[in-house]
Design an enzyme around this catalytic site. Structure first.
Site, mmCIF file in Angstrom:
data_model
loop_
_atom_site.group_PDB
_atom_site.id
_atom_site.type_symbol
_atom_site.label_atom_id
_atom_site.label_comp_id
_atom_site.label_asym_id
_atom_site.label_seq_id
_atom_site.Cartn_x
_atom_site.Cartn_y
_atom_site.Cartn_z
ATOM 1 C CD GLU A 92 -2.862 -1.358 2.295
ATOM 2 O OE1 GLU A 92 -3.856 -2.073 2.109
ATOM 3 O OE2 GLU A 92 -2.636 -0.780 3.374
ATOM 4 C CB CYS A 109 3.212 7.406 3.346
ATOM 5 S SG CYS A 109 3.658 6.201 4.603
ATOM 6 C CB CYS A 167 7.240 -5.424 8.535
ATOM 7 S SG CYS A 167 8.616 -4.641 9.433
ATOM 8 C CB CYS A 213 6.318 -3.289 16.136
ATOM 9 S SG CYS A 213 8.048 -2.874 15.806
ATOM 10 C CB CYS A 271 3.105 -2.052 13.535
ATOM 11 S SG CYS A 271 3.271 -1.787 11.763
ATOM 12 C CB SER A 327 10.545 6.119 9.046
ATOM 13 O OG SER A 327 10.091 5.860 10.351
ATOM 14 C CB CYS A 372 1.004 6.045 11.676
ATOM 15 S SG CYS A 372 1.320 7.700 11.102
HETATM 16 N N1 SAH Z 1 9.581 0.287 9.856
HETATM 17 C C1 SAH Z 1 9.741 1.710 9.812
HETATM 18 C C2 SAH Z 1 8.755 2.427 8.912
HETATM 19 C C3 SAH Z 1 7.315 1.987 8.915
HETATM 20 S S1 SAH Z 1 6.258 2.404 10.254
HETATM 21 C C4 SAH Z 1 9.674 2.276 11.198
HETATM 22 O O1 SAH Z 1 9.368 1.539 12.115
HETATM 23 O O2 SAH Z 1 9.972 3.440 11.384
HETATM 24 C C5 SAH Z 1 6.033 4.140 10.224
HETATM 25 C C6 SAH Z 1 5.695 4.698 11.604
HETATM 26 O O3 SAH Z 1 4.392 4.295 12.061
HETATM 27 C C7 SAH Z 1 6.659 4.223 12.651
HETATM 28 O O4 SAH Z 1 7.024 5.278 13.477
HETATM 29 C C8 SAH Z 1 5.820 3.206 13.399
HETATM 30 O O5 SAH Z 1 6.310 2.942 14.669
HETATM 31 C C9 SAH Z 1 4.481 3.880 13.404
HETATM 32 N N2 SAH Z 1 3.377 2.988 13.761
HETATM 33 C C10 SAH Z 1 3.287 1.659 13.590
HETATM 34 N N3 SAH Z 1 2.115 1.182 14.036
HETATM 35 C C11 SAH Z 1 1.430 2.255 14.507
HETATM 36 C C12 SAH Z 1 0.138 2.426 15.082
HETATM 37 N N4 SAH Z 1 -0.694 1.394 15.239
HETATM 38 N N5 SAH Z 1 -0.240 3.677 15.433
HETATM 39 C C13 SAH Z 1 0.580 4.733 15.238
HETATM 40 N N6 SAH Z 1 1.802 4.631 14.702
HETATM 41 C C14 SAH Z 1 2.231 3.408 14.336
#
Ligand code: SAH
Length: 345
Positions: free
Chosen positions: A88, A101, A108, A112, A115, A188, A330
């Site tokens: 996406e 974005c 991934c 985490c 996410c 990022s 995000c």
């Molecule tokens: N893997 C990279 C880029 C992708 S995530 C990274 O971790 O930076 C982009 C951003 O969205 C990151 O800061 C991530 O921590 C955040 N993110 C992930 N899940 C989220 C959620 N459920 N709510 C808000 N931000 C989130």
């Protein structure tokens, strides 16, 4: 291989036998106009037909779904790749700029828990062309709306630094061939220390955002499993190295999770780290995802956390949420295929 995986030398080879300027026309068509070779009316019809049938010039992304929100100012695309994988891309128009974005991987591996992409697991790395083409499509769509795409953030699906070489090759393309300013490109990372060090030594001045989310190892080990491999001390060393090498402002991303990382003690620890490297802190209330039950911090708590950071001498802002209603916000990108409203998901 798809059209944006080709080098300019590959394009010249495909056009061997044609006048030299044809390769440049096709290349500029691809990058400056976001146009397929068959759309370039400056080329003779016979040549256009030949290029349209050329397997190496096939597009790498097939549109699977498009959804808009925020009165059309946010649009999310789901693309099917040549092997059926889905990724996406989100395009956001703001008053003075348009930002895309992009995804760097299908899925991934960082796992985490908060996410959506991390919950779904890893599929594969995107190719350079698959990354570049997301930006090209966003650029073309921006032009249709009389906007100019100026900013690219590698904050879609995937961990850019786990696919470093292809991400870096795409950065070079966006800069050299699409003409985007490196200062408007942001990588990022969840905190892959060797990747941050490589970026510190890389020539172009792209921005770096580090997804911190916790400022002590015990909490960060829980929220961000890769912290066990690259704990905070090592991460902070790499951040210092990047700041020293680039002289640019670093950002820390912090998704505020109710009762988990939004307490005054969390703000105090975060403030220590942020001041140390003069990082700007971007606060995002956690967006809901199917696999994580803890909620985002309510707006008043977000405000209070931001004010506390400010009073501790940290530059902090609350990031505006875009596309929550279309799962484009995000951490919500999951790339799952459309399912019926009450189907299994
Ligand atoms: N893997 C990279 C880029 C992708 S995530 C990274 O971790 O930076 C982009 C951003 O969205 C990151 O800061 C991530 O921590 C955040 N993110 C992930 N899940 C989220 C959620 N459920 N709510 C808000 N931000 C989130």
């Amino acid at each position: 291989m798809a059209r944006y995986d080709l080098t300019s030398a590959d394009v010249a080879t495909l056009l061997a036998g044609e006048p030299d300027y044809r390769a440049r026309q096709v290349w500029e068509g691809l990058y400056r106009q976001g146009a397929a070779p068959e759309e370039l009316t400056t080329l003779p019809r016979i040549l256009r037909e030949r290029l349209a049938a050329e397997p190496a010039l096939r597009p790498g992304l097939r549109l699977d779904a498009e959804v808009g929100s925020d009165g059309g100012d946010t649009v999310k695309w789901r693309w099917a790749l040549h092997d059926g994988r889905m990724v996406e891309t989100v395009l956001m128009h703001y008053p003075g700029r348009s930002t895309v974005c992009v995804s760097s991987q299908a899925g991934c591996a960082m796992a985490c828990g908060f996410c959506a992409t991390g919950q779904a697991g890893f599929q594969r790395n995107l190719s350079t062309g698959e990354i570049v083409e997301q930006v090209v499509r966003a650029g073309a769509e921006s032009r249709r709306r009389d906007r100019r795409l100026s900013n690219v953030v590698f904050m879609g699906m995937g961990e850019p630094m786990a696919n470093y070489d292809r991400v870096w090759a795409s950065v070079e393309r966006l800069h050299a061939d699409m003409g985007l300013s490196a200062r408007h490109l942001t990588i990022s990372t969840i905190g892959i220390v060797p990747g941050i060090r490589r970026l510190a030594a890389a020539p172009l001045p792209v921005n770096l955002a580090v997804s911190l989310h916790a400022a002590d190892d015990a909490s960060r080990d829980e929220l961000v499993p890769i912290n066990r491999r690259y704990p905070l001390d090592a991460l902070m060393d790499a951040c210092r190295e990047w700041v020293a090498a680039k002289g640019r402002r670093l950002s820390f991303e912090w998704a505020l999770i109710a009762g988990v990382n939004d307490r005054p003690a969390d703000a105090a620890r975060l403030a220590d780290l942020a001041r140390d490297v003069r990082a700007h802190v971007n606060l995002i209330p956690l967006n809901p995802t199917p696999g994580f039950l803890t909620k985002g911090t309510p707006p008043a708590g977000v405000r209070a956390f931001c004010d506390l950071l400010t009073s501790l001498g940290v530059n902090a802002t609350v990031r505006r949420n875009r596309g929550t209603d279309i799962d484009a916000a995000c951490g919500q990108l999951a790339g799952r295929a459309a399912t019926p409203p009450d189907g299994p998901d």
